[in-house]
Design an enzyme around this catalytic site. Structure first.
Site, PDB file in Angstrom:
ATOM      1  N   ARG A 148      52.923  62.219  45.662  1.00  0.00           N
ATOM      2  CA  ARG A 148      51.470  62.021  45.674  1.00  0.00           C
ATOM      3  C   ARG A 148      50.745  62.881  46.704  1.00  0.00           C
ATOM      4  NH1 ARG A 148      51.189  55.508  44.576  1.00  0.00           N
ATOM      5  NH2 ARG A 148      51.769  55.751  42.402  1.00  0.00           N
ATOM      6  N   THR A 193      48.409  35.802  49.378  1.00  0.00           N
ATOM      7  CA  THR A 193      48.939  35.289  48.115  1.00  0.00           C
ATOM      8  C   THR A 193      49.142  36.397  47.095  1.00  0.00           C
ATOM      9  OG1 THR A 193      46.695  34.770  47.420  1.00  0.00           O
ATOM     10  CG2 THR A 193      47.967  32.963  48.395  1.00  0.00           C
ATOM     11  N   GLY A 194      49.499  37.600  47.554  1.00  0.00           N
ATOM     12  CA  GLY A 194      49.943  38.656  46.651  1.00  0.00           C
ATOM     13  C   GLY A 194      51.439  38.525  46.437  1.00  0.00           C
ATOM     14  N   GLU A 210      52.724  45.193  51.950  1.00  0.00           N
ATOM     15  CA  GLU A 210      52.069  46.429  52.405  1.00  0.00           C
ATOM     16  C   GLU A 210      51.738  46.393  53.891  1.00  0.00           C
ATOM     17  OE1 GLU A 210      49.180  47.909  49.657  1.00  0.00           O
ATOM     18  OE2 GLU A 210      48.350  49.314  51.116  1.00  0.00           O
ATOM     19  N   ARG A 216      55.028  56.948  50.561  1.00  0.00           N
ATOM     20  CA  ARG A 216      55.692  56.003  49.657  1.00  0.00           C
ATOM     21  C   ARG A 216      55.934  56.626  48.292  1.00  0.00           C
ATOM     22  NH1 ARG A 216      53.155  51.813  45.749  1.00  0.00           N
ATOM     23  NH2 ARG A 216      51.543  53.391  45.831  1.00  0.00           N
ATOM     24  N   GLU A 225      57.369  58.100  37.160  1.00  0.00           N
ATOM     25  CA  GLU A 225      56.193  58.452  37.963  1.00  0.00           C
ATOM     26  C   GLU A 225      56.579  59.538  38.947  1.00  0.00           C
ATOM     27  OE1 GLU A 225      53.230  54.819  38.277  1.00  0.00           O
ATOM     28  OE2 GLU A 225      55.130  54.292  39.182  1.00  0.00           O
ATOM     29  N   ALA A 279      47.889  46.266  40.402  1.00  0.00           N
ATOM     30  CA  ALA A 279      48.954  47.258  40.218  1.00  0.00           C
ATOM     31  C   ALA A 279      49.091  47.603  38.740  1.00  0.00           C
ATOM     32  CB  ALA A 279      50.264  46.722  40.772  1.00  0.00           C
ATOM     33  N   GLN A 280      49.246  48.859  38.464  1.00  0.00           N
ATOM     34  CA  GLN A 280      49.249  49.297  37.070  1.00  0.00           C
ATOM     35  C   GLN A 280      50.625  49.765  36.616  1.00  0.00           C
ATOM     36  OE1 GLN A 280      46.249  52.333  36.545  1.00  0.00           O
ATOM     37  NE2 GLN A 280      44.567  50.915  36.912  1.00  0.00           N
ATOM     38  N   HIS A 331      45.860  58.167  46.631  1.00  0.00           N
ATOM     39  CA  HIS A 331      46.318  58.344  45.248  1.00  0.00           C
ATOM     40  C   HIS A 331      45.555  59.530  44.671  1.00  0.00           C
ATOM     41  CE1 HIS A 331      47.397  57.657  41.132  1.00  0.00           C
ATOM     42  NE2 HIS A 331      48.242  56.722  41.520  1.00  0.00           N
ATOM     43  N   ASP A 366      43.705  43.301  57.976  1.00  0.00           N
ATOM     44  CA  ASP A 366      43.708  42.116  58.858  1.00  0.00           C
ATOM     45  C   ASP A 366      45.085  41.864  59.489  1.00  0.00           C
ATOM     46  OD1 ASP A 366      41.343  42.025  57.447  1.00  0.00           O
ATOM     47  OD2 ASP A 366      41.383  39.860  57.117  1.00  0.00           O
ATOM     48  N   HIS A 409      44.698  54.583  49.133  1.00  0.00           N
ATOM     49  CA  HIS A 409      45.449  53.756  48.187  1.00  0.00           C
ATOM     50  C   HIS A 409      46.478  52.859  48.849  1.00  0.00           C
ATOM     51  CE1 HIS A 409      47.167  52.617  44.384  1.00  0.00           C
ATOM     52  NE2 HIS A 409      48.344  53.168  44.658  1.00  0.00           N
ATOM     53  N   THR A 455      48.022  43.248  44.466  1.00  0.00           N
ATOM     54  CA  THR A 455      49.092  42.989  43.494  1.00  0.00           C
ATOM     55  C   THR A 455      48.513  42.890  42.084  1.00  0.00           C
ATOM     56  OG1 THR A 455      50.375  41.841  45.173  1.00  0.00           O
ATOM     57  CG2 THR A 455      50.888  41.322  42.861  1.00  0.00           C
TER      58      THR A 455
HETATM   59  C1  FAD Z   1      44.951  49.804  41.921  1.00  0.00           C
HETATM   60  C2  FAD Z   1      46.345  49.689  42.489  1.00  0.00           C
HETATM   61  C3  FAD Z   1      47.431  50.003  41.697  1.00  0.00           C
HETATM   62  C4  FAD Z   1      48.736  49.892  42.224  1.00  0.00           C
HETATM   63  N1  FAD Z   1      49.810  50.131  41.391  1.00  0.00           N
HETATM   64  C5  FAD Z   1      51.061  49.900  41.871  1.00  0.00           C
HETATM   65  C6  FAD Z   1      52.199  49.994  41.012  1.00  0.00           C
HETATM   66  O1  FAD Z   1      52.078  50.270  39.836  1.00  0.00           O
HETATM   67  N2  FAD Z   1      53.417  49.746  41.549  1.00  0.00           N
HETATM   68  C7  FAD Z   1      53.599  49.411  42.866  1.00  0.00           C
HETATM   69  O2  FAD Z   1      54.739  49.203  43.298  1.00  0.00           O
HETATM   70  N3  FAD Z   1      52.536  49.310  43.685  1.00  0.00           N
HETATM   71  C8  FAD Z   1      51.275  49.527  43.227  1.00  0.00           C
HETATM   72  N4  FAD Z   1      50.211  49.391  44.063  1.00  0.00           N
HETATM   73  C9  FAD Z   1      50.438  48.932  45.432  1.00  0.00           C
HETATM   74  C10 FAD Z   1      50.769  47.449  45.403  1.00  0.00           C
HETATM   75  O3  FAD Z   1      50.005  46.823  44.407  1.00  0.00           O
HETATM   76  C11 FAD Z   1      50.465  46.801  46.745  1.00  0.00           C
HETATM   77  O4  FAD Z   1      51.025  47.539  47.787  1.00  0.00           O
HETATM   78  C12 FAD Z   1      51.070  45.396  46.769  1.00  0.00           C
HETATM   79  O5  FAD Z   1      50.650  44.660  45.645  1.00  0.00           O
HETATM   80  C13 FAD Z   1      50.657  44.693  48.043  1.00  0.00           C
HETATM   81  O6  FAD Z   1      51.097  43.370  47.944  1.00  0.00           O
HETATM   82  P1  FAD Z   1      50.918  42.417  49.189  1.00  0.00           P
HETATM   83  O7  FAD Z   1      51.465  41.115  48.774  1.00  0.00           O
HETATM   84  O8  FAD Z   1      51.451  43.077  50.391  1.00  0.00           O
HETATM   85  O9  FAD Z   1      49.320  42.338  49.392  1.00  0.00           O
HETATM   86  P2  FAD Z   1      48.144  41.927  48.391  1.00  0.00           P
HETATM   87  O10 FAD Z   1      48.617  41.802  46.997  1.00  0.00           O
HETATM   88  O11 FAD Z   1      47.004  42.844  48.638  1.00  0.00           O
HETATM   89  O12 FAD Z   1      47.723  40.476  48.898  1.00  0.00           O
HETATM   90  C14 FAD Z   1      47.112  40.329  50.152  1.00  0.00           C
HETATM   91  C15 FAD Z   1      46.728  38.880  50.345  1.00  0.00           C
HETATM   92  O13 FAD Z   1      46.394  38.650  51.702  1.00  0.00           O
HETATM   93  C16 FAD Z   1      45.199  37.885  51.774  1.00  0.00           C
HETATM   94  N5  FAD Z   1      44.591  38.124  53.086  1.00  0.00           N
HETATM   95  C17 FAD Z   1      44.342  39.316  53.684  1.00  0.00           C
HETATM   96  N6  FAD Z   1      43.830  39.127  54.918  1.00  0.00           N
HETATM   97  C18 FAD Z   1      43.747  37.782  55.102  1.00  0.00           C
HETATM   98  C19 FAD Z   1      43.300  36.951  56.156  1.00  0.00           C
HETATM   99  N7  FAD Z   1      42.805  37.448  57.305  1.00  0.00           N
HETATM  100  N8  FAD Z   1      43.353  35.601  55.990  1.00  0.00           N
HETATM  101  C20 FAD Z   1      43.824  35.054  54.841  1.00  0.00           C
HETATM  102  N9  FAD Z   1      44.265  35.818  53.801  1.00  0.00           N
HETATM  103  C21 FAD Z   1      44.234  37.140  53.938  1.00  0.00           C
HETATM  104  C22 FAD Z   1      44.393  38.338  50.579  1.00  0.00           C
HETATM  105  O14 FAD Z   1      43.398  37.401  50.251  1.00  0.00           O
HETATM  106  C23 FAD Z   1      45.522  38.420  49.542  1.00  0.00           C
HETATM  107  O15 FAD Z   1      45.781  37.128  49.042  1.00  0.00           O
HETATM  108  C24 FAD Z   1      48.916  49.495  43.560  1.00  0.00           C
HETATM  109  C25 FAD Z   1      47.815  49.203  44.349  1.00  0.00           C
HETATM  110  C26 FAD Z   1      46.535  49.286  43.829  1.00  0.00           C
HETATM  111  C27 FAD Z   1      45.363  48.938  44.704  1.00  0.00           C
END
Ligand code: FAD
Length: 508
Positions: free
Chosen positions: A274, A13-14, A357, A368, A114, A45-46, A226, A205, A333, A42
């Site tokens: 980076r 749910t990201g 991701e 990236r 950036e 993210a800053q 990072h 996972d 990161h 998500t």
């Molecule tokens: C501190 C930080 C700052 C960042 N800043 C930036 C930025 O400024 N700009 C940018 O573009 N990117 C940034 N990034 C990277 C970016 O935030 C992530 O790559 C992106 O948000 C990932 O989104 P996602 O939807 O793929 O995963 P996520 O947002 O991590 O969501 C993953 C989801 O999967 C669920 N999940 C995982 N495994 C399971 C399972 N086995 N069963 C059920 N649910 C599961 C979790 O509970 C969660 O809901 C940053 C990352 C971090 C950590």
């Protein structure tokens, strides 16, 4: 065992999972969203979202070019262009869902810069709280969807060569959601290491679920560190990130003596890609024997107002960034590689999709570019949702299957993280990687019962795959640095594809 049916199951749910679920729902499909935890990357993210706005001096060509330079020869230029070109539309859709971005003047978004970007093209929200705003807006848009919190996906179910659903653990025990389409949107794998910017659930996972289903991961050796994670002695687990946008606004990286860390290293100095900045920090730490370097943000105008998240994290650690340089080290990161997909999130297994991701579309190559991941999650998430909805409509209801609780090799997490931190971090060597691989091969099979079991099994499968891929890449490229092969080898300008240890490697 409880049972349920859906057209599309989205795991995560990201940004990617919510974009996918909303898109599949708009196509009229029944969608179930699973999340094992409240936290997402998500939310944290800053810096912002990289996007080419119309009516600026920016262009899709320029954004594509910057992305490909950062990717160090391994981006798929067709994938990059396809995703970048859809960015503005996807961000406008997000605004339609209620997201509010910072403005420089009324009606005009403020743009920051950036590392690796040749233009100011990063839109942001709440100063340095972009992810929180993206998550808030998407959560709000998804209120009418069937979202299951504390539901853990243990296995992708396959029947006759196609997806048949997901094995799930919830408070009601083991269950199956039968569905012809499953979208993995499980985020990253930062907890392969002792300290990371990633939330607790980033345990790889989705990559493991795909490996266990027999699919390859690609470019998995390219884990971005990072350059500026807040340093506090002896702190492990999730550590606060000090956003790169601070350097975009004039903060500089210095060592204990006030000497620049990146001077003479790269023409873009502190705003170099980076991997270059992280390697420069590692080199300075090795040379000085210090525990950390410093980010001097004292000259950044309106620091507390523009960077409230960073300011709060520093103050919580006893550092006042307006008056003191911030102690920083590189931290695990972002996973540049992952489950192999096309730009619509399709994997090679009919009915299985991946976005965000967890996926490897070819967008990031060997490294990236900053703020390209929220962009990719939004764009490919939406496309994967539409593609999965289309697949479900054609495939029809999945057949009922009755799986057992899975049994997988598991290593104790603390030991695994210590091995990965020692041997597979910013700089790797063949000898260290071989030690790690030997140890990973000793993992003992265990029936996966708890969330911790599943995460440890995922970490074990993914760590072994990362280490194998890193050992096989006998060169330095992007964010993969080999002490024993410090140069880039033009003959290795190809993506590596690997299966899980114990499964048949998919070859290179
Ligand atoms: C501190 C930080 C700052 C960042 N800043 C930036 C930025 O400024 N700009 C940018 O573009 N990117 C940034 N990034 C990277 C970016 O935030 C992530 O790559 C992106 O948000 C990932 O989104 P996602 O939807 O793929 O995963 P996520 O947002 O991590 O969501 C993953 C989801 O999967 C669920 N999940 C995982 N495994 C399971 C399972 N086995 N069963 C059920 N649910 C599961 C979790 O509970 C969660 O809901 C940053 C990352 C971090 C950590």
């Amino acid at each position: 065992m409880w049972r349920q049916r859906a057209d599309v199951v989205v795991v995560g749910t990201g940004v990617a999972g919510l974009a996918a679920a909303l898109a599949a729902h708009r196509q009229g499909r029944t969608v179930v969203l699973l999340s094992k935890a409240e936290q997402t990357a998500t939310f944290y993210a800053q810096g912002g979202i990289a996007v080419v706005l119309p009516d600026t001096d920016d262009s899709v060509d320029a954004h594509v070019a910057d992305t490909i330079v950062a990717g160090a020869g391994l981006c798929d230029p067709v994938a990059v262009r396809s995703i970048v070109a859809d960015g503005y539309h996807a961000v406008r859709e997000l605004v339609g869902a209620g997201a509010v971005f910072d403005e420089s003047t009324p009606g005009r978004w403020a743009l920051t810069r950036e590392g690796g970007h040749s233009r100011r093209r990063i839109v942001h929200a709440g100063g340095d709280a972009t992810g929180a705003e993206v998550q808030r807006a998407l959560n709000h848009a998804a209120t009418s969807l069937d979202v299951r919190r504390d539901h853990l996906a243990l296995e992708v179910l396959v029947d006759d060569g196609a997806v048949a659903g997901v094995l799930v653990r919830s408070a009601d025990g083991l269950g199956v959601i039968h569905a012809p389409a499953v979208i993995l949107a499980t985020g990253g794998l930062g907890h392969l290491y002792q300290a990371t910017t990633n939330p607790d659930g980033s345990t790889g996972d989705g990559v493991a679920l795909a490996l266990w289903a027999g699919l390859p991961a690609a470019d998995i050796e390219f884990i971005q560190f990072h350059p500026t994670m807040l340093y506090t002695a002896d702190a492990g687990g999730r550590r606060p990130l000090i956003t790169e946008a601070l350097r975009g606004e004039g903060a500089t990286l210095i060592d204990r003596h006030g000497v620049s860390v990146t001077a003479g290293v790269h023409p873009m100095g502190d705003l170099a890609p980076r991997d270059v900045v992280a390697a420069a920090i590692e080199a300075r730490l090795t040379a000085t024997g210090d525990d950390c370097v410093y980010l001097d943000a004292r000259t950044v105008p309106h620091l507390a107002a523009r960077f409230p998240t960073v300011t709060a994290a520093c103050l919580a650690a006893g550092i006042d960034p307006a008056h003191q340089p911030i102690p920083v080290i590189p931290g695990a990161h972002y996973s540049c590689g992952g489950v192999v997909t096309d730009v619509d999130g399709r994997t090679a297994l009919p009915g299985l999709f991946a976005a965000g991701e967890v996926a490897r579309t070819g967008m990031h190559g060997a490294n990236r570019l900053a703020s390209n991941s929220l962009l990719e999650g939004l764009v490919v998430g939406g496309r994967a949702g539409r593609a999965a909805a289309g697949h479900a409509a054609v495939a029809g209801p999945a057949r009922v299957v009755t799986p057992d609780a899975p049994v997988r090799p598991v290593l104790p997490r603390a030991e695994l993280q210590a091995m990965m931190t020692r041997h597979a971090s910013v700089v790797r060597s063949g000898a260290g990687l071989r030690d790690a691989i030997d140890r990973f091969a000793e993992a003992r099979p265990r029936t996966l019962v708890t969330r911790r079991d599943v995460e440890d099994a995922a970490l074990t499968a993914v760590a072994a795959t990362v280490a194998e891929a890193a050992l096989a890449r006998t060169e330095t490229r992007g964010c993969h640095h080999r002490a024993d092969f410090p140069d880039t080898d033009p003959a290795q300008a190809f993506s590596s594809r690997r299966g899980a240890l114990g499964l048949t490697p998919a070859g290179c």
